[in-house]
Structures are given as C-alpha cells and as structure tokens.
Scaffold this motif. Sequence first.
Motif, PDB file in Angstrom:
ATOM      1  N   TRP A  99      45.099  26.369  45.190  1.00 16.11           N
ATOM      2  CA  TRP A  99      43.943  25.535  44.668  1.00 16.11           C
ATOM      3  C   TRP A  99      42.714  26.324  44.782  1.00 16.11           C
ATOM      4  CZ3 TRP A  99      42.980  20.060  47.149  1.00 16.11           C
ATOM      5  CH2 TRP A  99      42.059  19.475  46.497  1.00 16.11           C
ATOM      6  N   ASP A 100      41.999  26.467  43.706  1.00 16.87           N
ATOM      7  CA  ASP A 100      40.831  27.342  44.036  1.00 16.87           C
ATOM      8  C   ASP A 100      41.279  28.738  44.477  1.00 16.87           C
ATOM      9  OD1 ASP A 100      39.264  25.512  42.537  1.00 16.87           O
ATOM     10  OD2 ASP A 100      38.481  24.631  44.493  1.00 16.87           O
ATOM     11  N   GLU A 101      42.237  29.070  44.003  1.00 15.88           N
ATOM     12  CA  GLU A 101      42.551  30.517  44.689  1.00 15.88           C
ATOM     13  C   GLU A 101      43.229  30.655  45.922  1.00 15.88           C
ATOM     14  OE1 GLU A 101      43.325  32.922  42.272  1.00 15.88           O
ATOM     15  OE2 GLU A 101      42.518  31.689  40.759  1.00 15.88           O
ATOM     16  N   LYS A 102      43.271  29.557  46.602  1.00 17.85           N
ATOM     17  CA  LYS A 102      43.579  29.400  48.065  1.00 17.85           C
ATOM     18  C   LYS A 102      44.999  28.999  48.150  1.00 17.85           C
ATOM     19  CE  LYS A 102      42.901  27.366  52.594  1.00 17.85           C
ATOM     20  NZ  LYS A 102      41.948  26.374  53.367  1.00 17.85           N
ATOM     21  N   PRO A 103      45.877  29.775  48.760  1.00 16.37           N
ATOM     22  CA  PRO A 103      47.347  28.950  48.847  1.00 16.37           C
ATOM     23  C   PRO A 103      47.255  27.868  49.630  1.00 16.37           C
ATOM     24  CG  PRO A 103      47.230  31.337  49.611  1.00 16.37           C
ATOM     25  CD  PRO A 103      45.862  31.020  49.490  1.00 16.37           C
ATOM     26  N   ILE A 104      48.330  26.788  49.164  1.00 15.67           N
ATOM     27  CA  ILE A 104      48.615  25.586  49.718  1.00 15.67           C
ATOM     28  C   ILE A 104      49.609  25.898  50.701  1.00 15.67           C
ATOM     29  CG2 ILE A 104      49.321  23.053  49.598  1.00 15.67           C
ATOM     30  CD1 ILE A 104      46.401  23.575  48.553  1.00 15.67           C
ATOM     31  N   GLY A 105      49.597  25.517  51.928  1.00 15.52           N
ATOM     32  CA  GLY A 105      50.671  25.914  52.958  1.00 15.52           C
ATOM     33  C   GLY A 105      50.921  27.528  53.100  1.00 15.52           C
ATOM     34  N   ASP A 106      52.195  27.909  52.623  1.00 14.70           N
ATOM     35  CA  ASP A 106      52.535  29.313  52.704  1.00 14.70           C
ATOM     36  C   ASP A 106      52.623  29.792  51.239  1.00 14.70           C
ATOM     37  OD1 ASP A 106      54.775  28.038  51.596  1.00 14.70           O
ATOM     38  OD2 ASP A 106      56.030  28.587  53.079  1.00 14.70           O
ATOM     39  N   GLY A 107      52.070  29.098  50.256  1.00 14.77           N
ATOM     40  CA  GLY A 107      51.840  29.433  48.965  1.00 14.77           C
ATOM     41  C   GLY A 107      53.316  29.266  48.141  1.00 14.77           C
ATOM     42  N   LYS A 108      54.094  28.616  48.636  1.00 17.20           N
ATOM     43  CA  LYS A 108      55.376  28.510  48.023  1.00 17.20           C
ATOM     44  C   LYS A 108      55.959  27.040  47.920  1.00 17.20           C
ATOM     45  CE  LYS A 108      57.147  32.804  50.383  1.00 17.20           C
ATOM     46  NZ  LYS A 108      58.171  33.115  51.498  1.00 17.20           N
ATOM     47  N   VAL A 109      56.527  26.967  46.975  1.00 21.76           N
ATOM     48  CA  VAL A 109      57.222  25.475  46.475  1.00 21.76           C
ATOM     49  C   VAL A 109      57.609  24.815  47.935  1.00 21.76           C
ATOM     50  CG1 VAL A 109      58.675  24.151  45.289  1.00 21.76           C
ATOM     51  CG2 VAL A 109      57.670  26.248  44.240  1.00 21.76           C
ATOM     52  N   GLY A 110      57.165  23.657  48.286  1.00 22.26           N
ATOM     53  CA  GLY A 110      57.424  23.127  49.313  1.00 22.26           C
ATOM     54  C   GLY A 110      58.859  22.542  49.454  1.00 22.26           C
TER      55      GLY A 110
END
Length: 345
Positions: A306-317
Amino acid sequence: MATTAPSSDQNPEVENGEESEVHVFSSAAELLEKLQDKWRSVKPQPYPAMYSSVFGGIILDPALMVIPMDDHMVHRGHGVFDTAIILGGHLYELDVHLTRFLKSASKAKIVSPFPKSTLRSILIQLAAASQCRKGTLRYWLSAGPGDFLLSPAGCPKSAFYAIVIDEDFEQCKEGVKVITSTIPMKTPLFATMKNVNYMPNVLSKMEAEEQGDFASIWVDEEGYIAEGPNVNVGFITHDKELILPEFDKILRGCTAARLLELAPKLVEQHRLKSVRTDNLTIEEAKNAAEMMYIGSTLPVLPIIAWDEKPIGDGKVGELTMALSDLVWEDMVAGPKTRRIPVPYV
C-alpha cells in the motif's frame, strides 16, 4: 447499453477533424442491419441476454440491447443498480442483493415498476434464457425515460433493465498493490446507496492504474479507512483479529457481510482471535499483518503493498486465503438458501 462506439479509424465520419457528410439512416431496418453487422464480428458474444421493461421482455439480439437516451439514468444519473453472480448454473446471494437494490431505490426516490417477487422472477428467467453458467447478472432501476429535464416528473414510469454478462472469473490468489486515493469519496448518503454515479470510483481506479497499481483505498474526512472504488476492504491484525471498517459511511457489501458471517469458523478453529467491524486509522491499517479487498467476483483479493509499503511481510497472507476459501466454497456449494438454481431449458 452493451454496445461500444467505434474508434475513429473505424468511423469514416471522424477523420482528422475534417468536415464530412454524416450518414442518415433512412429506416429502422437499415440501422438494425448496421448494428447487427457490427456484432457479427464480436466473438464470443459477451452479452447473451438482456431484459428491458421498456420493451417488456427479454432480448437475445445484442444489437437491440439499448436504453433510451431520455432515460433519466442516462443524462441525470438518476438510477441505482446491483449485481448477482452466476456460478455453476446457480445465482449466488440474489435475494440479499435484491433487498439492498430496493433499499437503494428507496433512497433514490425511485419506485420499482414491479414488486420484489416479480423482479426476482424476471432475473431468474433472464439467467435461464441466457444459457450462461458462469458470469454476472447486472440490473438497474431508473426514474425512466420521458424528457431531458432535471426533475423526473415528466417520466411516466420507472424502468427496470438487466443484462447477463458471460465472463470467466476464478478465486483470486495473487496479491495486488494499492494506493491511497486523492479523489474525494462520496458523502455517506451516496456512498451507502448503490447508485449509477460512479465517476469518483472511476477516477479513483484510474488514478491507481496510472501509477501501475491495481486500485485504491479511500480514507474519510476523519482519517478512518473507508473502502475501495467498488469493493470493501478488510484487515487482519498481528493479534489475528479480522477487522472491516464500519458500514455507516460506506456501502455494505453483500460479500463483505457474508464474510463476516463465515469468518467465525476460523475463530472456532483457533486460527482467528475475533471478527468485528471498527474504525481504523490509516496508520493502524498500514501496520496490519494482512490486508484484502472483498467483492462479488473476487471474492477475496489479497493486498500485499500500500503506497509502496509492504503489508506484513509483503506476501499473500495465510489467513486471507483461508477467508477466501470460506467464501469461494460458499459460492460453489453453500446453503441452498444462498444459491438459487437457474432453470435452464
């Protein structure tokens, strides 16, 4: 409604802005032949059937799948709509969507030309006539045709339109990236009413695509997370809580509501701690462990940045996909009360 305008290289009347003679169709038969010729080259046919209360029946010829220009939904945006999924020869959540549809119509001050039971019957017959076993069924209520004035007082009767769209969709398993939208979101009155004015939604989606991302997230004037351009959004915290934004200022998505009903199964399995709706700040949301879009044809789409920042570890949860599995299985083989069989001939 289902037709698209030819591009300038297909239209001899539009060429380098030069003056040219505009063709005048001398008869309805000549115009129909022109329209049918256009659709003969479209394969496969994406719109197998349409219903129009103006015509009073189901239309199978795509050349005739049109609505009047003086319909107030066309030139004033005075209309509401909704969608149901056709999957495996069943209509999923049709009754839930119809209930929301009529609530939207009431807010828009549009009186349906038919009672709910008749609307339901028309949609089921339309799906059957289409012979489509996988796609979407979209339908509209408008103030109706009558004139080009602002008030619908000159419209004798409201209109009901519906169309089947033959389209393939599968459970989403790949993650997408999103941005925070700079396009002002709708006020609560219009956001909670599924009306045809989707200009903010369109611009919000385009804004994300121009940056190479999938779509966007709206944040309300108080700084709380709202929704996506045509989807709800959900979050899983590091404490394994599933949180969806409150529905007081945004559309209560039917798929999101069903997810909230199904998700407690993961609580029973001790995979989730809790399930709730709540206000989330943008900082809280961006620090979530997992994030997802929620909508009819997804039904759950993982968001990995989101806005180039990974959500969590940046992988599909993992929990995002577990929730996706719950809704997809409900769509494919859920309770009979949720899945209406289409009586194909």
